[in-house]
Design a protein around this motif. Structure first.
Motif, PDB file in Angstrom:
ATOM      1  N   LEU A 118       0.824  -1.208   0.000  1.00  0.00           N
ATOM      2  CA  LEU A 118       0.000   0.000   0.000  1.00  0.00           C
ATOM      3  C   LEU A 118       0.858   1.258   0.000  1.00  0.00           C
ATOM      4  CD1 LEU A 118      -2.759  -1.077   2.564  1.00  0.00           C
ATOM      5  CD2 LEU A 118      -2.843  -1.177   0.057  1.00  0.00           C
ATOM      6  N   GLU A 165       1.125   4.307  -2.908  1.00  0.00           N
ATOM      7  CA  GLU A 165       0.934   5.735  -2.608  1.00  0.00           C
ATOM      8  C   GLU A 165       2.016   6.582  -3.262  1.00  0.00           C
ATOM      9  OE1 GLU A 165       0.902   6.419   1.556  1.00  0.00           O
ATOM     10  OE2 GLU A 165      -0.885   5.187   1.929  1.00  0.00           O
ATOM     11  N   ARG A 193      -6.515  -1.015  -4.812  1.00  0.00           N
ATOM     12  CA  ARG A 193      -5.592   0.070  -5.174  1.00  0.00           C
ATOM     13  C   ARG A 193      -4.993  -0.170  -6.558  1.00  0.00           C
ATOM     14  NH1 ARG A 193      -3.428   2.683  -0.542  1.00  0.00           N
ATOM     15  NH2 ARG A 193      -5.125   2.865   0.987  1.00  0.00           N
ATOM     16  N   ASP A 235      -7.507   0.711  -9.211  1.00  0.00           N
ATOM     17  CA  ASP A 235      -7.664   2.166  -9.347  1.00  0.00           C
ATOM     18  C   ASP A 235      -6.545   2.768 -10.194  1.00  0.00           C
ATOM     19  OD1 ASP A 235      -9.944   2.093  -7.818  1.00  0.00           O
ATOM     20  OD2 ASP A 235      -8.944   2.695  -5.953  1.00  0.00           O
TER      21      ASP A 235
END
Length: 375
Positions: free
Chosen positions: A89, A93, A118, A121
């Protein structure tokens, strides 16, 4: 050779699968947390033809460094993560082009879902990497050894965890240090799914023995149409990994990049220093990206005929070198001038390719190594 049809994914600007050129990968050896050293290493690898780079993410500091490295990297970056989904994660980011993670090793399905959401996306792929040395305990108990069937079953378990979440941007690797097992595992997997395959012989060994194992194993797979990306895993400078990978691809006419030196083996007929000249010429021309075949041959028995098959070359003997270009004899030169003369001719031909005066491809018309920029 006919390549197996696989799905297309994108790792940054590099297309993988579905007939795209087989991409060359490597992995940095510097501590990812040392950002300047890692970037320097990536630049060096990219300069010799590395198209995708993988970074070890050992902790949160390394995960944070990945984003900073990616912003300055000339090639796409894959984050290599084991067990801790928080690290995945974090790199997502900061910015990364793909992650390597085995979803079965990070805990609950909820953790898998958090990563997959994630990834969806951002439109990024996941590489599943199975190694013979780290198979699940129940598979080892079932099969007795890390046999190819066990490796494939392990990989498919991880795939199913991702497919359960509706995720299909997947690349798979199944590596063993044993060449026959590597070949069998990839062959079996290619029959079981159409996901792109990242091929390699794991822990192949030092430069010489590792090169031999990789050439045999990966060469066999590629010749049978299996493999969408390639890494040669050597106990050596990663630059050598990239060079060997390109050598394998070039030998099969799958990719073209740089100067291909054709040199005869030594024998009692030699009258020039073929070994020394060929080695020095190859080293001095390593910076050339344009594709061409250069012959350095040491006698008149085969020299004239074989030299004519190259883009340019020399057949030497009895104090003289006969220079060929595009299949035609151009001139004779002194044997003491051969090395410098051939260097000058290659440099000139490369410049003419860059200027568009002659095609920037080899005799077989295959494209040279493309310039891969940041996505």
């Amino acid at each position: 050779m006919e390549r197996k049809k696989t799905r297309r994914i994108m790792v940054g600007s590099v297309p993988i699968g579905d007939g795209a050129p087989v991409a060359v990968q490597s992995m940095t050896v510097n501590d990812t947390r040392n950002i300047p050293a890692t970037l320097e290493e990536i630049q060096k690898l990219a300069s010799v033809g590395c198209e995708i780079i993988r970074l070890a993410v050992v902790d949160m500091e390394a995960a944070e460094a990945v984003g900073k490295i990616r912003k300055q990297s000339p090639i796409p970056v894959i984050a290599d993560i084991h067990f801790d989904y928080h690290l995945a994660l974090k790199v997502l980011e900061g910015g990364v082009d793909a992650i390597r993670i085995n979803p079965g090793n990070i805990g609950s399905q909820e953790k898998v879902r958090a990563i997959v959401d994630r990834m969806k996306d951002k439109g990024l792929p996941i590489r599943i990497g199975v190694n013979a040395g780290s198979l699940e305990r129940d598979l080892l108990e079932q099969y007795g050894h890390p046999v190819p069937e066990a490796m494939v079953e392990s990989a498919l378990r991880h795939v199913q965890l991702l497919e359960k979440e509706g995720f299909y941007d997947i690349k798979i690797s199944l590596k063993a240090s044993n060449v026959p097992d590597t070949i069998d595992a990839y062959t079996l997997m290619s029959e079981r799914c159409d996901y792109p395959l990242h091929i390699g012989v794991s822990e192949a060994g030092p430069l010489l023995s590792g090169t031999v194992k990789s050439a045999v194993g990966l060469g066999y797979l590629l010749a049978h149409g299996i493999g969408d990306t390639i890494r040669v895993s050597l106990a050596a400078d990663p630059v050598e990994e990239v060079k060997v990978a390109w050598g394998i691809l070039k030998s099969l006419n799958l990719r073209q990049r740089g100067v291909n030196v054709i040199a005869c083996p030594t024998c009692g007929r030699l009258e020039i220093d073929v070994v020394g000249i060929a080695q020095r010429v190859e080293e001095r021309l390593a910076h050339i990206k344009e594709t061409m075949d250069v012959s350095i041959l040491g006698c008149v028995v085969n020299g004239i005929g074989e030299g004519k098959e190259a883009d340019l070359g020399i057949a030497g003997g009895q104090g003289v070198g006969i220079y060929f270009e595009n299949g035609e004899v151009v001139k004779k030169i002194k044997d003491t001038d051969i090395e410098e003369f051939i260097i000058q001719q290659v440099e000139a031909r490369a410049q003419n390719m860059r200027d568009g005066k002659i095609p920037a491809a080899g005799k077989n018309g295959l494209p040279m190594h493309p310039a891969m920029g940041r996505s």
